[in-house]
Design an enzyme around this catalytic site. Structure first.
Site, short mmCIF file in Angstrom:
data_model
loop_
_atom_site.label_atom_id
_atom_site.label_comp_id
_atom_site.label_asym_id
_atom_site.label_seq_id
_atom_site.Cartn_x
_atom_site.Cartn_y
_atom_site.Cartn_z
N HIS A 122 0.88 -1.19 0.00
CA HIS A 122 0.00 0.00 0.00
C HIS A 122 0.91 1.23 0.00
O HIS A 122 1.74 1.39 -0.89
CB HIS A 122 -0.92 -0.11 1.23
CG HIS A 122 -2.06 0.86 1.30
ND1 HIS A 122 -2.45 1.65 0.25
CD2 HIS A 122 -2.93 1.17 2.33
CE1 HIS A 122 -3.48 2.40 0.63
NE2 HIS A 122 -3.78 2.12 1.88
N HIS A 171 -2.42 -2.21 -9.65
CA HIS A 171 -3.38 -1.62 -8.73
C HIS A 171 -4.64 -2.47 -8.75
O HIS A 171 -5.00 -3.03 -9.79
CB HIS A 171 -3.72 -0.19 -9.18
CG HIS A 171 -4.31 0.63 -8.08
ND1 HIS A 171 -5.64 0.60 -7.78
CD2 HIS A 171 -3.73 1.46 -7.20
CE1 HIS A 171 -5.86 1.40 -6.76
NE2 HIS A 171 -4.71 1.94 -6.38
N ASP A 203 2.68 5.61 -6.66
CA ASP A 203 3.94 5.51 -5.93
C ASP A 203 5.16 5.38 -6.83
O ASP A 203 6.28 5.47 -6.36
CB ASP A 203 3.89 4.28 -5.00
CG ASP A 203 2.96 4.53 -3.83
OD1 ASP A 203 2.96 5.67 -3.34
OD2 ASP A 203 2.25 3.61 -3.42
#
Ligand code: ACO
Length: 437
Positions: free
Chosen positions: A268, A307, A363
């Protein structure tokens, strides 16, 4: 639309059931009437990791993962990033509408008013070892805030709730900056309420002996945009933890600490730190093809890729690339960007990633920007937690105000031993063989 139904035939009994559809979905509780016989518990849905189960109805954030769309309260993320400040977006997420001039001034004033942390909380932070991970310090310190604000337990009192929400949003940058300075062994810097939310955060991070900190406006804007992009993301792992912990009526500091703990994992929010480690491990552009082969063999994961909901380019990753260009104008280009761009190019042309619809997520590039700004990788997830606090709180309050919500308590499918009993004990210690007779 209102009369849409599903007809289910139970082939065990031959009985047929009509199940209503609301917004195109069934309520899994409606399956419980489907029983083999009167003693049967009824049919449940089995869905590890919530792959196809909605746990709430929400009006905060909309994502269309196939089309790569992200909207807060109906506004596209790129418009918000371009035209609004982080605190305007925070107001929008919490209240449903963007603030007018007066509302914004009042909101900014409220947040400024709550930036300081209690001296006992500062001392609490000082107790951590010099090499404590900043995210571990943040999680524990947020939980410790409930030792200061006892009234926070009154989660059904809207006024008290709103006060804790303002406190959390205001104090998160202060706690984060103190965690950062603690890890460097630098003295803590008190908030400067002349500055904007982001500038003040930079002040608490980087002020040294100068009498007044002046933030570089390009860097402050870039950080503000990154905060906007990270503010909410509907029912992600940490938002689900926030709702779940909050559903027991735990106070918001305890629930936010639980959500931050969920964020810290490498799958995460911890992924941004892992991306930097991965780029370090790869080392140079020419080693990228060999690394991609290792990913395809299943030896390693391509961190910052993939994702649960986006099966297209993450719209936040696009804006982050633009933000990176702005930051590099000030800091000079981070050499890791070349490795990252090469990774993205090769991965997006490769059958393995195309077939699985794996694209860069938020990210993938954020860590490269943070590093160029001067942050160590250990702090990246802390930078994620600051803005996401707004999303957690919006989700938490929506849950508390939703009459359909109760304490979150999933069912299980038990697969263990059937009932059995402990055989009568023989006192083996007194058996002749055991005492050497
Ligand atoms: N690298 C290589 N292969 C991957 C990756 C990856 N990063 N992500 C998914 N896959 C593969 C899986 O191995 C699987 O392959 P298979 O069908 O051959 O078994 C397939 O793609 C589907 O992946 P799942 O793990 O089933 O997808 P899930 O939705 O459960 O996981 C997750 C999503 C956790 C984000 C995953 O893509 C991942 O681990 N990515 C790397 C970590 C990361 O970047 N996390 C940040 C997410 S964004 C955020 O939380 C802010």
């Amino acid at each position: 639309m209102g009369n849409e139904t599903l007809t289910i035939t139970d082939n065990r009994t031959g009985r047929t059931y009509t199940i209503p559809l609301t917004n195109g979905n069934i309520r899994t509780m409606d399956l419980r009437q489907i029983r083999k016989d009167p003693d049967d518990f009824g049919v449940m849905g089995y869905d590890p990791a919530f792959m196809n189960t909605a746990s709430c109805r929400s009006a905060i954030t909309f994502i269309d993962g196939d089309k790569g769309i992200l909207q807060y309260r109906g506004y596209p993320i790129d418009e918000l990033a371009e035209k609004c400040s982080f605190l305007e977006v925070a107001y929008l997420l919490l209240n449903g509408e963007l603030p007018n001039q007066g509302e914004l001034q009042e909101w900014e004033g409220t947040i400024r008013h709550h930036t300081m942390i209690h001296e006992t909380t500062k001392k609490f932070l000082e107790g951590f070892r010099y090499d404590a991970h900043p995210m571990s310090m943040l999680i524990s310190t947020v939980a410790a805030l409930s030792t200061v604000y006892h009234e926070a337990r009154n989660v059904h009192d809207a006024k008290i709730r709103r006060l804790q929400m303002a406190r959390l949003i205001a104090k998160m940058p202060t706690i984060a900056a103190y965690c950062y300075r603690h890890s460097l062994g630098f003295p803590y810097v008190y908030p400067d309420n002349d500055l904007s939310y982001t500038e003040n955060f930079m002040n608490m991070l980087w002020k040294m002996v100068e009498p007044k900190y002046h933030a570089n406006p390009i860097m402050a804007k870039a950080l503000d945009v990154l905060f906007i992009l990270h503010a909410d993301h509907e029912q992600n792992c940490s938002a689900n933890v926030m709702r779940s912990a909050g559903s027991s009526q735990a106070d918001p500091y305890a629930a936010t600490a639980a959500a931050a703990a969920a964020l810290s994992g490498p799958l995460h929010g911890g992924a941004n730190e892992e991306v930097l480690r991965m780029l370090d491990e790869i080392g140079s552009k020419d080693k990228v093809p060999a690394y991609v082969e290792r990913v395809k063999k299943g030896d390693v994961k391509l961190m910052g890729f993939g994702h649960r909901v986006y099966k297209n380019y993450d719209p936040r990753a696009r804006i982050i690339k633009w933000t990176a260009d702005q930051v590099f104008q000030v800091t000079g280009r981070n050499q890791k960007l070349d490795i990252a761009l090469e990774l993205e190019r090769i991965a997006l042309e490769d059958e393995y990633f195309i077939k699985r619809k794996l694209y860069p997520n938020v990210d993938f590039y954020s860590g490269i920007i943070y590093q160029a700004m001067g942050f160590k990788p250990e702090v990246f997830t802390v930078l994620f937690a600051i803005p996401r606090t707004v999303g957690w709180l919006a989700q938490w309050e929506e849950m508390l105000n939703d009459n359909e919500q109760k304490i979150a308590r999933p069912r299980q499918v038990y697969v263990g031993a059937a009932e059995r009993h402990i055989p009568p004990k023989t006192n083996a210690a007194l058996e002749p063989a055991a005492i050497g007779a």
